[in-house]
Design a protein around this motif. Structure first.
Motif, short mmCIF file in Angstrom:
data_model
loop_
_atom_site.label_atom_id
_atom_site.label_comp_id
_atom_site.label_asym_id
_atom_site.label_seq_id
_atom_site.Cartn_x
_atom_site.Cartn_y
_atom_site.Cartn_z
N ARG A 479 93.18 -48.70 -33.60
CA ARG A 479 93.60 -48.53 -32.97
C ARG A 479 94.02 -50.05 -31.70
O ARG A 479 95.32 -49.79 -31.04
CB ARG A 479 92.81 -47.93 -31.34
N LEU A 480 92.54 -51.23 -31.92
CA LEU A 480 93.64 -52.18 -30.92
C LEU A 480 94.81 -53.08 -32.17
O LEU A 480 95.14 -53.90 -31.78
CB LEU A 480 91.99 -52.50 -31.36
N LEU A 481 94.44 -53.08 -33.12
CA LEU A 481 95.82 -53.27 -34.23
C LEU A 481 96.47 -52.63 -34.14
O LEU A 481 98.41 -53.30 -34.01
CB LEU A 481 95.75 -53.28 -35.89
N MET A 484 98.48 -53.84 -30.64
CA MET A 484 99.26 -55.17 -31.29
C MET A 484 100.33 -55.55 -31.88
O MET A 484 100.83 -56.61 -31.65
CB MET A 484 97.58 -56.12 -31.90
N LEU A 485 100.19 -54.92 -32.63
CA LEU A 485 101.40 -55.30 -33.48
C LEU A 485 102.89 -54.10 -32.25
O LEU A 485 104.08 -54.74 -32.25
CB LEU A 485 101.62 -52.97 -34.50
N GLN A 486 102.17 -53.71 -31.56
CA GLN A 486 103.41 -53.65 -30.49
C GLN A 486 103.86 -54.46 -29.30
O GLN A 486 105.17 -54.71 -28.50
CB GLN A 486 103.21 -51.64 -29.96
N ASP A 487 102.68 -55.52 -28.71
CA ASP A 487 102.47 -56.27 -27.67
C ASP A 487 102.10 -57.21 -27.82
O ASP A 487 101.22 -57.84 -28.75
CB ASP A 487 101.96 -56.03 -26.52
N GLU A 488 102.88 -58.01 -27.56
CA GLU A 488 101.76 -59.50 -28.11
C GLU A 488 100.69 -59.97 -27.18
O GLU A 488 99.63 -61.00 -27.36
CB GLU A 488 103.40 -60.29 -27.67
N TRP A 554 98.95 -49.48 -22.17
CA TRP A 554 98.29 -49.73 -22.47
C TRP A 554 97.06 -50.37 -21.59
O TRP A 554 97.96 -50.77 -20.31
CB TRP A 554 98.04 -50.80 -23.46
N THR A 555 95.70 -50.26 -21.20
CA THR A 555 95.37 -50.62 -19.74
C THR A 555 94.09 -51.08 -21.03
O THR A 555 93.63 -51.51 -22.18
CB THR A 555 94.53 -49.62 -19.23
N THR A 556 93.87 -52.29 -19.64
CA THR A 556 92.38 -53.05 -20.38
C THR A 556 91.42 -52.83 -20.23
O THR A 556 90.05 -52.81 -21.62
CB THR A 556 92.24 -54.21 -19.13
N GLN A 557 90.69 -51.46 -19.72
CA GLN A 557 89.88 -50.65 -19.83
C GLN A 557 89.73 -50.65 -21.12
O GLN A 557 88.91 -50.07 -22.04
CB GLN A 557 89.58 -49.45 -19.31
N GLU A 558 90.39 -49.46 -21.63
CA GLU A 558 90.73 -48.96 -23.07
C GLU A 558 91.08 -50.13 -24.38
O GLU A 558 90.24 -50.18 -24.87
CB GLU A 558 92.68 -48.26 -23.39
N LEU A 559 91.42 -51.18 -23.95
CA LEU A 559 90.67 -52.42 -24.67
C LEU A 559 89.40 -52.77 -24.84
O LEU A 559 89.11 -53.08 -25.96
CB LEU A 559 92.09 -53.35 -24.86
#
Length: 607
Positions: A479-481, A484-488, A554-559
């Motif tokens: 999920r994290l990757l 990352m693929l979608q957003d720098e 996305w949210t920082t909490q989810e990350l």
């Protein structure tokens, strides 16, 4: 900047911009829209339920059945049997993108160096065989044979025809003196091992040699025709890293421009037919080599032409092979499939030698009939139409062919021909055809694999694979990757807090590649990112992750939740090891050490 494959990155990016994934795939697969995805039956394996998915937004494809996936370049590689450089060059030419391949086009890996050596050995071997035919005493009998078959000096040069002498070690010595590794040459199909294992001998001896090329024009194999009555009469190179029979078409490298220009390809059975037809002015002819027509052959040709004309031998075997080719070619999506009719059981080469080029072009090629007409002609031969039983049997077999046609006017034309031919009422034939058509439609509606032209003969019943439930940390990494693929910005956030401390080895590598990708100032683009990877396994993993239905926001909490789940793993493994150490200490009677380890475990569990 170069990609490491000898191709400038700007060329690859331009190719991907000009070749939309949906347009590229649609030439071979019928796609239907399902939300933000496009779905169809996979062209790479047999299946009944569509598992082949294209994501226009991310410009990638992925099959959940067989696992194949990638961008538009990768699809062309897979469907047409091309190397990466070949696919890029062809797609660049099609989009009129300037491209000069200054590198060798294969990269520097050991496997690619081995391929380069094989290609060079085949090229030199081809030149040796051609020289021996034209300039030595050894080649005179072969030259006399070729001239007796009607081959001109020009044809011999154009097709680089050669001769392999009857000696056992002509090519062995030639390659050995040039420091080629003979064991690799044997694996590549140029040599054979001695039965006693004491060395190597020439694979081709006392044969006329026809070089086989890939579509870039590089020699990848040979076909040898024996002089005299030896066996086998024809001998092809074995399949190797360079040569796959089901994906190679004789003369495609020379015919491809004419095929694209005319939109038509003429399909022959043998190289002799192709060469004679070339001399007769037919420059869009190709042939399969030592194998029947395959779906891969058809897909390669469909990428270049909309019409195919099958010109096989006029004998019963040739006509039966032509009949078998029809569903394969129609399944590939050709707009028109025509069959040439050769009289007197002659093959194309014999017809040209007997009647000349002009009659061949006008009578045979221009007189080719539609696939439906050919099927009806083929069926007709099996029945005695002077007898009533023969007429009834012929109508019974012909009617499903006519009823399957979607065009009412086409059906009417063939029914009228049938009516006049058999002296049977047109109205009765039309009624029977309509009844049969209704029954066929009801039967088709009952299943989920309708007999559309794009999957006839290609897709059979398959079994869908069950989804695998991943461990929490593994799902978190994917999920994290995906984010990352979608957003720098996500990539930067994860890089600062996690770096490459993923637990799955492939995920570590992908994260490292992503950090480097964004560091070069590139924008988020799954298709372009995949092209920057030089590892098949990593490519497939990225494709699988890119196909995840991850939200764009996305949210920082989810990350942070994902990062915490990932960071738990090494701590849990450490706790497990500590517990094993504690048990060992207790068994040894070292209770002080056991108590110390217990407190360390508590501290780790608090983390």
């Amino acid at each position: 900047m170069s990609t490491g494959r000898g191709i400038p990155e700007e060329v690859i990016e331009a190719v991907l911009r000009q070749h939309d994934i949906v347009d590229t795939v649609s030439k071979h697969v019928h796609l239907t829209k399902q939300g933000k995805y496009m779905k169809g039956l996979c062209p790479f394996h047999s299946e009944k339920t569509p598992s082949f998915t294209v994501t226009p937004e991310r410009q990638i494809f992925h099959c959940y059945g067989c696992g194949k996936g990638g961008n538009a370049i990768k699809f062309r590689m897979e469907i047409e049997g091309l190397t990466f450089p070949e696919a890029v060059r062809i797609m660049a030419e099609e989009a009129h993108i300037p491209y000069e391949d200054k590198g060798r086009g294969y990269g520097d890996s050991p496997r690619n160096q081995e391929l380069e050596q094989l290609l060079q050995a085949h090229e030199w071997s081809s030149k040796l065989y051609h020289y021996l035919l034209k300039n030595t005493e050894y080649g005179k009998p072969a030259m006399e044979y070729l001239k007796s078959r009607g081959f001109t000096d020009k044809a011999i040069d154009t097709f680089q025809i050669g001769y392999a002498p009857a000696r056992w070690d002509t090519l062995v010595q030639f390659l050995d003196k040039r420091s080629f590794e003979l064991e690799a040459m044997e694996k590549g199909g140029l040599l054979s091992s001695r039965q006693d294992g004491s060395g190597f001998v020439d694979r081709f001896r006392d044969r006329v040699i026809f070089p086989l090329h890939n579509r870039s024009g590089k020699v990848i194999a040979f076909a040898g025709r024996v002089l005299g009555d030896g066996q086998p009469k024809y001998l092809n190179s074995p399949e190797s890293k360079l040569f796959t029979k089901s994906r190679v078409l004789y003369n495609l490298h020379q015919a491809k421009n004419e095929i694209r220009k005319t939109g038509q390809v003429v399909l022959f059975e043998g190289y002799g037919d192709v060469i004679s037809a070339w001399e007769a002015g037919v420059h869009n002819g190709v042939a399969t080599m030592g194998t029947a027509l395959t779906e891969s052959h058809a897909a390669i040709l469909r990428g270049m032409a909309e019409e195919v004309l099958v010109c096989y031998d006029g004998d019963s075997a040739g006509q039966a092979a032509a009949l078998k080719s029809i569903p394969i070619l129609e399944g590939a999506g050709f707009h028109q499939v025509k069959i040439a009719l050769l009289s007197e059981g002659l093959d194309p080469d014999e017809f040209i030698q007997k009647y000349g080029a002009e009659r061949f072009c006008h009578q045979v090629l221009d007189g080719a009939v539609s696939s439906v007409k050919f099927r009806l002609i083929y069926l007709r031969k099996n029945h005695i139409l002077l007898e009533e039983d023969g007429k009834v049997a012929y109508i019974k077999e012909a009617m499903p062919i006519i009823a399957a046609l979607t065009s009412p006017s086409e059906r009417e034309i063939y029914l009228k021909e049938l009516s006049a031919d058999l002296q049977v009422s047109f109205e009765s034939l039309k009624q029977e055809c309509n009844e049969l058509r209704t029954a066929m439609q009801k039967k088709a509606d009952a299943g989920d694999n309708k007999p559309e032209r794009w999957n006839n003969g290609r897709h059979k019943k398959g079994q869908a694979s069950m989804p695998t439930l991943l461990p929490a940390f593994h799902a978190a990494e994917r999920r994290l990757l995906s984010f990352m693929l979608q957003d720098e910005e996500v990539s930067r956030y994860v890089g600062e807090r996690l770096g490459t401390n993923f637990n799955i080895e492939d995920h570590v590598a992908i994260a490292a590649y992503l950090y480097a990708y964004y560091a070069q100032g590139k924008n988020p683009d799954a298709s372009h990112f995949i092209s920057s990877l030089h590892d098949e396994r990593l490519e497939q993993t990225v494709i699988s992750i890119a196909m995840m239905d991850t939200p764009g926001e996305w949210t920082t909490q989810e990350l942070d939740d994902c990062i915490r789940e990932i960071q738990k793993v090494p701590l849990l493994e450490q706790i497990k090891r500590k517990k094993e150490e504690m048990v060992s200490a207790e068994r040894a009677g070292d209770y002080m050490r056991a108590a110390q380890i217990a407190s360390e475990i508590i501290a780790l569990e608090r983390q």
